[in-house]
Design a protein around this motif. Sequence first.
Motif, PDB file in Angstrom:
ATOM      1  N   ASP A  43     -11.684  -6.497  63.578  1.00 55.88           N
ATOM      2  CA  ASP A  43     -12.399  -7.018  64.743  1.00 55.88           C
ATOM      3  C   ASP A  43     -13.911  -6.933  64.546  1.00 55.88           C
ATOM      4  OD1 ASP A  43     -10.077  -7.651  66.059  1.00 55.88           O
ATOM      5  OD2 ASP A  43      -9.961  -5.748  67.132  1.00 55.88           O
ATOM      6  N   ALA A  44     -14.367  -5.865  63.883  1.00 53.31           N
ATOM      7  CA  ALA A  44     -15.800  -5.741  63.603  1.00 53.31           C
ATOM      8  C   ALA A  44     -16.251  -6.833  62.644  1.00 53.31           C
ATOM      9  CB  ALA A  44     -16.098  -4.363  63.024  1.00 53.31           C
ATOM     10  N   VAL A  45     -15.422  -7.142  61.660  1.00 56.62           N
ATOM     11  CA  VAL A  45     -15.758  -8.197  60.700  1.00 56.62           C
ATOM     12  C   VAL A  45     -15.777  -9.557  61.394  1.00 56.62           C
ATOM     13  CG1 VAL A  45     -15.052  -9.366  58.591  1.00 56.62           C
ATOM     14  CG2 VAL A  45     -14.834  -6.884  58.772  1.00 56.62           C
ATOM     15  N   ARG A  46     -14.787  -9.815  62.222  1.00 54.76           N
ATOM     16  CA  ARG A  46     -14.737 -11.097  62.943  1.00 54.76           C
ATOM     17  C   ARG A  46     -15.965 -11.270  63.830  1.00 54.76           C
ATOM     18  NH1 ARG A  46      -9.396 -13.369  63.537  1.00 54.76           N
ATOM     19  NH2 ARG A  46      -9.813 -13.907  65.698  1.00 54.76           N
ATOM     20  N   ALA A  47     -16.379 -10.196  64.466  1.00 56.61           N
ATOM     21  CA  ALA A  47     -17.573 -10.267  65.308  1.00 56.61           C
ATOM     22  C   ALA A  47     -18.813 -10.549  64.470  1.00 56.61           C
ATOM     23  CB  ALA A  47     -17.736  -8.966  66.097  1.00 56.61           C
TER      24      ALA A  47
END
Length: 322
Positions: free
Chosen positions: A17-21
């Motif tokens: 999720d951090a990467v997608r953000a």
Amino acid sequence: METLHEGVGEFRFTDPDAVRAWMRDHKRREFVDKTLSDAEAVRRSVADGDYVSFDFSSFTRGPLALIREIIRQGRRDLWYCAKFTLMESTLLAAAGAVSRIDVGFMGLGDTLNRAVEEGKIKVTEWTNGTLTLRHMAGGMGVPFLPTRALLGTDTLKYSGAKVVRDPFGGKPIALVPAVTPDVGLIHVHQADVYGNARCFGPGVSPLETAAASRKVIISTDEIIDHDDIRKDPSKTTIPYYMVDAVVYAPFGAYPGGLPGVYEMDFEHFAEYNTLERQGQLKSYLDKYVYSVGSHLEMLEKRVGLARLNDLRRRATIKEGYR
């Protein structure tokens, strides 16, 4: 899921999720000219301690111009993902640029062997296929992907994979963790100034590497008009919105080859292998990296037009990839 056993290898994992953000906030969707010199692209995108990944090998379509520039700029403590590695891992080791390697296939020489045995470089074993799956998972935004590829092999023991009981069938299945490189390096046949890129012939994971990486540097043997991309979009391997920099680098895979364009330079590899066996890679780096200011200067002063033309002549398939 029940964990049955797991490998002892180190791996880097980032919250999907951090990467997608990060991708949502930093990847540009507008058409902008992304052309940079090799020096500027590396200066902007590659930092000490980065996880750096690339597709294919030093024999065929490897981003050797970018690897040499990373060494020239003195990067340190890189975690290097080598799906099919030969020359470039050894050069990075000889230059003191790399401290960890995730490897699918690696042709070891004395330089790299010593560095691993002395604990200067830590190696985690995978396979070309499972490293591709790790990048695919990173690009998909999922934490892992399942595979049977490592089951029953010693590679599993030295990897970072886990074996779990399949919740559907009850049988063992290996899970490989997603990887999201800080930088992806990919050499291609053609690209436009926006980053739409074409790879022809064999490869390992150009699209998966680009999709998973936070920053992507494309080096290309040819820059083509955007209209050519639009006329035949099915030839586009990597779309522009995944790419951060486009480096014009004719013979950018040298001394490796580019399918259909130029053959690998066997004489150069013979010179390199001789120096490596003699423990003289410093002289190789001095000649081909440190004493020249760029990839193009290296081609001009250390290789020459006659040899480059001969390598083009040896590539017998010319139009089959176009």
